[in-house]
Scaffold this motif. Structure first.
Motif: not given
Lengths: 149, 149, 149
Positions: A29, A36-37, A39, C43, C46-47, C50, C96, C100, C103
Motif C-alpha cells: 500500500r 485505504p479504503p 483496494t 467513500p 466504502e469505508r 472495508r 473508520y 480513514a 481507524r
C-alpha cells in the motif's frame, strides 16, 4: 490438551504466516500509494492484495480441517500436512506477488494438501460415526472381510 | 471426541460446500474471461464471485457457532441447525448466481438459522457460566420458581 | 467444558459484534444506494464496507488465537485480552466509518492485543511441547537456572 500440542504449534505458525502476509499488504500500500479504503491500483499492488485475501479466505478452512483431521483421524499426519500447506501458501504468496502465473503451481499444491486433509477428516469422522451410532468398528470389519484377523 | 462426531460430520460437509463454491468461481472466471487478480467483470461473474465471498466470510462464524452451541448447549440440535444452514447457503449460492434478488429469501433463512445458533450458544454459555462462577444451576432455579420441583 | 466457559462467552460476544457490523453494512448499502453485488460507491460507503471486511477477515484469526492461548496458556488472561480486542474493533469500526484516519489508533491497539495473544499462544504451546516431546518442564528448568528452587 497434551495430545493436541502438535496441532496447536501448526496453528500458531499459520497465524504468524497470516501476520507476515498482512504486513506485506501494508508495505505494498505504501510502495504503490494505495490508501485505504481503496483496494484497486496497479497490478503489482492488486496481486499482493489478492494473494493475501485468498490466503485469509482459506485460513479458517485450513485451521478447521487441521483440527478435525487431527482430532478424529491422526495428529501426526495432520500436522505434517499442515506444515506442507503453510509452505505451499508461502510459495503461493511469493509467486503471486511476481506474476499471476506464478501463483498457479503452489496453488494446486496447497489445494491438493487440503483435499488430503478433507480425506483424513472424512475417514476419521466416518469411522467414529459408525462406532458411536451404528456400534460398528469399520476398521475391524474391513480387516475381517480381508481375512486379516 | 465421541460426543462431538455429529459436529465433526457437519463441519466436513461445510468444507465440502465451500470447495464446491470455490470451483464455481473458477468456472465463472473461465466462462466470463475474468483473470486473477481482477475481481470485477460482467454482473453474471460478479454475482457468483460475491456469493462465494459472502459464504466464505460467514464460514468461520458458522463453524464457531456450530461448535459453541454443540459443546455448551446440545449437539443434536446444533447439528440439525448446521445442516439447515448449509442447505440455505446452497440455495443462496444458486439463487444469487441467477439474480441479485434470488439471493434474498435463502439469505434471510440462513441468517435466521445463525440467530438460532447464537441463541443456543448464549443459553449454553450462560447456564454453564452461572454454574461455574456463581454456583447457581439456573435451570433448577427456574424450575423451582415455576413450582416444577 | 467448564474450564473454557470464559472463552465461550467471549466467542459469543465476538459473533454478536460481527452481526452488528454486518447490519451496519446493510444500512450503509440502503443509505448510499449501493445494491449487491456492487461493492464500490461513495467513500462513506466504502469505508463502512472495508471496516466490516477487515473485521471479518480477522475474526477467525482472533477466535483461533483466543482458544489456543486460553487452552494452552491461561483462560483468564486470554478472555481479558479477548474483551479488549473486541472493544478495540468496535472503536476501529466507528472510527473508520467517520474517516480513514479514524481507524488507525484502534487498529494499532487491536493489532497489539493480537500480538499479546500470539505471545501467550506461543509460550503455552512451547511449554507443553517441551513437556510432552522432550520431557522437560521449561518453567521448572528456568526456576532452577535462576536459583529459585
Amino acid at each position: 490438551m497434551e495430545e493436541a500440542v502438535g496441532l496447536g504449534a501448526v496453528t500458531v505458525l499459520a497465524v504468524l504466516e497470516q501476520a507476515y502476509f498482512s504486513l506485506q499488504v501494508i508495505y505494498a500500500r505504501r510502495k504503490y500509494s494505495v490508501s485505504p479504503p481503496t483496494t484497486s491500483g496497479p497490478p503489482e499492488f492488486e496481486r499482493v492484495f489478492r494473494a493475501q485475501a485468498n490466503c485469509s479466505e482459506y485460513f479458517p478452512i485450513f485451521v478447521t480441517l487441521l483440527w478435525i483431521s487431527g482430532v478424529f483421524f491422526n495428529q501426526g499426519l495432520s500436522s505434517v500436512c499442515g506444515l506442507l500447506y503453510l509452505y505451499g501458501r508461502l510459495r503461493y504468496f511469493w509467486g503471486y506477488s511476481v506474476s499471476a502465473k506464478g501463483r498457479l503451481a503452489p496453488l494446486y499444491f496447497s489445494s491438493q494438501i487440503l483435499w488430503v486433509l478433507i480425506g483424513f477428516s472424512s475417514i476419521g469422522v466416518l469411522l467414529m460415526f459408525s462406532q458411536v451410532y451404528l456400534n460398528v468398528d469399520l476398521l475391524q470389519e474391513l480387516g475381517s472381510a480381508l481375512g486379516l484377523s
